[in-house]
Design an enzyme around this catalytic site. Sequence first.
Site, mmCIF file in Angstrom:
data_model
loop_
_atom_site.group_PDB
_atom_site.id
_atom_site.type_symbol
_atom_site.label_atom_id
_atom_site.label_comp_id
_atom_site.label_asym_id
_atom_site.label_seq_id
_atom_site.Cartn_x
_atom_site.Cartn_y
_atom_site.Cartn_z
ATOM 1 N N GLY A 268 94.824 -68.338 25.406
ATOM 2 C CA GLY A 268 95.158 -66.282 24.489
ATOM 3 C C GLY A 268 94.674 -65.914 24.174
ATOM 4 O O GLY A 268 93.552 -66.550 23.568
ATOM 5 N N CYS B 296 91.682 -74.178 25.838
ATOM 6 C CA CYS B 296 90.578 -72.872 25.199
ATOM 7 C C CYS B 296 91.452 -72.781 23.802
ATOM 8 O O CYS B 296 91.502 -73.693 23.176
ATOM 9 C CB CYS B 296 91.096 -71.878 26.080
ATOM 10 N N TYR B 297 92.621 -71.614 23.901
ATOM 11 C CA TYR B 297 92.735 -71.150 22.164
ATOM 12 C C TYR B 297 93.876 -72.967 21.863
ATOM 13 O O TYR B 297 93.983 -73.008 21.172
ATOM 14 C CB TYR B 297 93.845 -70.412 23.104
ATOM 15 N N HIS C 102 88.268 -73.785 31.455
ATOM 16 C CA HIS C 102 89.757 -73.426 32.192
ATOM 17 C C HIS C 102 88.934 -74.601 32.988
ATOM 18 O O HIS C 102 88.999 -73.729 34.426
ATOM 19 C CB HIS C 102 89.617 -72.138 32.299
ATOM 20 N N GLU D 16 91.739 -74.686 35.290
ATOM 21 C CA GLU D 16 92.277 -74.007 36.442
ATOM 22 C C GLU D 16 92.576 -72.863 37.041
ATOM 23 O O GLU D 16 92.778 -72.699 38.316
ATOM 24 C CB GLU D 16 94.599 -73.706 35.551
ATOM 25 N N SER E 5 111.530 -55.684 53.992
ATOM 26 C CA SER E 5 110.262 -54.570 54.587
ATOM 27 C C SER E 5 110.063 -55.198 55.535
ATOM 28 O O SER E 5 109.222 -54.216 55.982
ATOM 29 C CB SER E 5 109.715 -54.228 53.892
ATOM 30 N N GLY E 6 109.709 -56.639 55.845
ATOM 31 C CA GLY E 6 109.641 -56.786 57.885
ATOM 32 C C GLY E 6 108.384 -57.911 57.184
ATOM 33 O O GLY E 6 107.406 -58.304 57.508
ATOM 34 N N GLY E 7 108.016 -57.598 55.536
ATOM 35 C CA GLY E 7 106.952 -58.438 55.555
ATOM 36 C C GLY E 7 107.377 -59.800 55.312
ATOM 37 O O GLY E 7 108.310 -60.381 54.983
ATOM 38 N N VAL E 8 106.418 -60.459 54.037
ATOM 39 C CA VAL E 8 106.144 -61.807 55.183
ATOM 40 C C VAL E 8 107.618 -62.290 53.457
ATOM 41 O O VAL E 8 108.388 -63.222 53.998
ATOM 42 C CB VAL E 8 104.945 -62.369 54.270
ATOM 43 N N ASP E 9 107.530 -62.105 52.212
ATOM 44 C CA ASP E 9 107.559 -61.719 51.540
ATOM 45 C C ASP E 9 109.316 -61.662 51.928
ATOM 46 O O ASP E 9 110.232 -62.890 51.438
ATOM 47 C CB ASP E 9 107.449 -62.021 50.067
ATOM 48 N N SER E 10 109.778 -60.975 52.152
ATOM 49 C CA SER E 10 111.104 -60.468 51.903
ATOM 50 C C SER E 10 111.960 -60.491 53.180
ATOM 51 O O SER E 10 112.918 -61.372 52.817
ATOM 52 C CB SER E 10 111.491 -58.945 52.295
ATOM 53 N N SER E 11 111.145 -60.936 53.938
ATOM 54 C CA SER E 11 111.721 -62.073 55.349
ATOM 55 C C SER E 11 111.220 -63.282 55.411
ATOM 56 O O SER E 11 112.758 -63.854 55.396
ATOM 57 C CB SER E 11 110.249 -61.842 56.331
ATOM 58 N N LYS F 47 101.245 -65.419 47.336
ATOM 59 C CA LYS F 47 101.753 -64.862 49.260
ATOM 60 C C LYS F 47 101.480 -66.418 49.928
ATOM 61 O O LYS F 47 102.095 -67.028 50.336
ATOM 62 C CB LYS F 47 100.094 -64.214 48.952
HETATM 63 N N1 LIG Z 1 110.826 -50.041 53.380
HETATM 64 C C1 LIG Z 1 111.800 -51.232 52.493
HETATM 65 N N2 LIG Z 1 112.809 -51.301 52.754
HETATM 66 C C2 LIG Z 1 113.688 -52.492 51.914
HETATM 67 N N3 LIG Z 1 112.820 -52.710 50.578
HETATM 68 C C3 LIG Z 1 111.002 -53.076 50.056
HETATM 69 C C4 LIG Z 1 111.285 -52.027 51.974
HETATM 70 N N4 LIG Z 1 109.425 -51.859 51.676
HETATM 71 C C5 LIG Z 1 109.543 -52.946 49.413
HETATM 72 N N5 LIG Z 1 110.344 -53.718 49.657
HETATM 73 C C6 LIG Z 1 110.361 -54.863 48.804
HETATM 74 O O1 LIG Z 1 109.868 -54.623 47.966
HETATM 75 C C7 LIG Z 1 109.351 -55.909 47.662
HETATM 76 C C8 LIG Z 1 107.825 -56.344 48.013
HETATM 77 O O2 LIG Z 1 106.861 -55.850 48.559
HETATM 78 P P1 LIG Z 1 105.551 -56.001 49.102
HETATM 79 O O3 LIG Z 1 104.859 -55.624 50.212
HETATM 80 O O4 LIG Z 1 104.907 -57.048 48.090
HETATM 81 O O5 LIG Z 1 107.081 -57.517 49.899
HETATM 82 P P2 LIG Z 1 106.474 -57.982 51.281
HETATM 83 O O6 LIG Z 1 106.782 -56.309 52.225
HETATM 84 O O7 LIG Z 1 107.873 -58.515 51.569
HETATM 85 O O8 LIG Z 1 106.182 -58.562 51.717
HETATM 86 P P3 LIG Z 1 103.996 -58.469 52.278
HETATM 87 O O9 LIG Z 1 103.545 -58.148 51.214
HETATM 88 O O10 LIG Z 1 104.435 -59.330 53.402
HETATM 89 O O11 LIG Z 1 104.449 -56.985 52.983
HETATM 90 C C9 LIG Z 1 109.561 -56.588 48.963
HETATM 91 O O12 LIG Z 1 109.599 -58.308 48.692
HETATM 92 C C10 LIG Z 1 111.026 -55.686 49.127
HETATM 93 O O13 LIG Z 1 112.571 -57.031 48.508
HETATM 94 N N1 LIG Z 2 90.612 -68.239 26.758
HETATM 95 C C1 LIG Z 2 90.908 -68.217 25.374
HETATM 96 O O1 LIG Z 2 92.643 -68.878 24.705
HETATM 97 C C2 LIG Z 2 90.292 -67.870 23.982
HETATM 98 C C3 LIG Z 2 91.023 -68.604 22.853
HETATM 99 C C4 LIG Z 2 90.384 -67.809 21.473
HETATM 100 N N2 LIG Z 2 90.767 -66.182 21.609
HETATM 101 C C5 LIG Z 2 88.670 -67.150 21.867
HETATM 102 O O2 LIG Z 2 88.484 -66.279 22.379
HETATM 103 O O3 LIG Z 2 87.908 -68.638 21.376
HETATM 104 MG MG LIG Z 3 105.268 -54.751 51.964
#
Ligand SMILES: Nc1ncnc2c1ncn2[C@@H]1O[C@H](COP(=O)(O)OP(=O)(O)OP(=O)(O)O)[C@@H](O)[C@H]1O
Ligand SMILES: NC(=O)CC[C@H](N)C(=O)O
Ligand SMILES: [Mg+2]
Length: 510
Positions: free
Chosen positions: A52, A79-80, A165, A167, A218-224, A366
């Site tokens: 942090g 870290c912190y 870190h 991670e 939107s037809g994108g990956v996330d919403s589909s 993603k």
């Molecule tokens: N044209 C659209 N109509 C309706 N909802 C939309 C539209 N564009 C984006 N969104 C909403 O916004 C969200 C975020 O958009 P984002 O582009 O990050 O995701 P995605 O379109 O689902 O996937 P991808 O990242 O693959 O494009 C979508 O998941 C959807 O819920």
């Molecule tokens: N990345 C961190 O957690 C930083 C811890 C603290 N703020 C430092 O600067 O040392």
């Molecule tokens: Mg999209």
Amino acid sequence: MSVVILDFGSQFTRLITRRFRELGAYSVILPGTASLERILQENPQGIVLSGGPSSVYDESAPRPAAGVLELDVPILGVCYGMQYLAQQAGGDVKRAGKREYGKADLTRYGGQLFAGIQGEFVAWMSHSDSVTALPQGYEVVAETEDTPVTAIENTQTRRYGVQFHPEVVHTPKGGQLLANFLEICGVTRDWNAEHIIDELIADVQAQVGNGKVLLAISGGVDSSTLGLLLARAVGEQLTAVFIDHGLLRLGEREQVEAALKPLGVNLITVDARAEFMGALDGVSDPEQKRKIIGREFIRAFEREARGLGHFDFLAQGTLYPDVIESAGGAHGDKSGAANIKSHHNVGGLPDDLNFKLVEPFRTLFKDEVREIARLLGLPEHIRMRHPFPGPGLAIRCLGAISEEKMDILRRVDDIFISGLREFGLYDGCSQALAILTPIQSVGVMGDERTYSYTAALRAVTTDDFMTAEWARLPYDFLATMSNRIVNQVHEINRVVYDITGKPPATIEWE
Ligand SMILES: Nc1ncnc2c1ncn2[C@@H]1O[C@H](COP(=O)(O)OP(=O)(O)OP(=O)(O)O)[C@@H](O)[C@H]1O
Ligand SMILES: NC(=O)CC[C@H](N)C(=O)O
Ligand SMILES: [Mg+2]
Ligand SMILES: O=c1[nH]c(=O)c2[nH+]cn([C@@H]3O[C@H](COP(=O)(O)O)[C@@H](O)[C@H]3O)c2[nH]1
């Protein structure tokens, strides 16, 4: 049973859960100051104190609730978190002479956290403070040239700390170290994407009850993918709405409709072109454009919802990068992360939002959503599609937009994306885009002077869209694209390729 991660505001907190997920362990993030009672509800087998921005010796530094450090479970401070453990056990923490940032080689390491790890250990550092006096009962188990106390442990009390870190991907053996911590906690590593799906479905059902859900698709990956998940979770209560805001790519509306129909998603397309274009008229500031788009999306959903009856819930395919870049913090409470850009679906939402949001993917990246998509049976051509941002071409046309500019950009984009597919390069890039710049410059075509726009092409590779490399596309391919674009799009007489990574640039230009 889980590992509880207490978040003290690091940019990387979410990556800790992500690494645990990859290792097959379930974990939850709670605010650093969460009450002991809240933490015990999670039945923790181990606790991680995150990094942090604060310094442990500051009055206002966030601290875990009383009793947390006394719990009889292993605790790992990062870290912190390590500095806090050291200070609480009677050690000392001071601002170091040298700030350590970036990669550092451990000059020595050992002990339980590093069990089984061999060879060089590259650790990613980001700190100004250091442990300067070791508390009683602790032993130093790793050091670097600049930081004598780089990792500590007290095997009696099972308290561990690392100054770096583990991670982030820049600490290549960090995963093994985290696996060792899980082992010390006695965590069974059998958590996988199928469990995640079951859990997400249960969460959605608990949140929504019998309510009706409007899905923004939107037809994108996330919403589909979300469409498939919600169909399982709340089937009959679901209506999916796709908005044509006039900022889509060439033929996209028809393609999305055709792609979603076979999935059995009950889809309504809304034509909101006039509203979006009207609201954006003359607006050139990127953040203002994003806010207007966020608002218009919600207004369009509200209009649609009114026509269809009452909807309490709006479901969106929001992912973690959308949240953190919009300054949402790891638990969505604006906990000190910087605002990079307001994603339309997070930072761009209007204040008077009347829907309750359903965003099951809000903590995922993603590639994790793509894994869920695979399990839910989303067709490959949608699953592996490049992301396309909700604000669409509006944030790829720098400055004020117009119908004419959208039309130019649509044609350039189509040439570039079709070209990538034709040359077999599409799948090698994580995302590719064309940008219409406001720069006009002089050229000569057919012996005549031209004074036209410059288009930029950008392609990147990345796993999580938090950081990205520019794609090394072949020169011959870029030459072909440049030729095709200036020949076919008369408004363009110059094409440039963006060779900047993220950071320092972002993927989109606005
Ligand atoms: N044209 C659209 N109509 C309706 N909802 C939309 C539209 N564009 C984006 N969104 C909403 O916004 C969200 C975020 O958009 P984002 O582009 O990050 O995701 P995605 O379109 O689902 O996937 P991808 O990242 O693959 O494009 C979508 O998941 C959807 O819920
Ligand atoms: N990345 C961190 O957690 C930083 C811890 C603290 N703020 C430092 O600067 O040392
Ligand atoms: Mg999209
Ligand atoms: O739905 C979205 N609404 C937005 O407002 C938005 N802004 C950026 N992006 C996408 O997020 C990823 C990271 O983009 P940046 O590096 O430009 O921040 C990239 O994949 C971008 O395309 C958005 N997606």
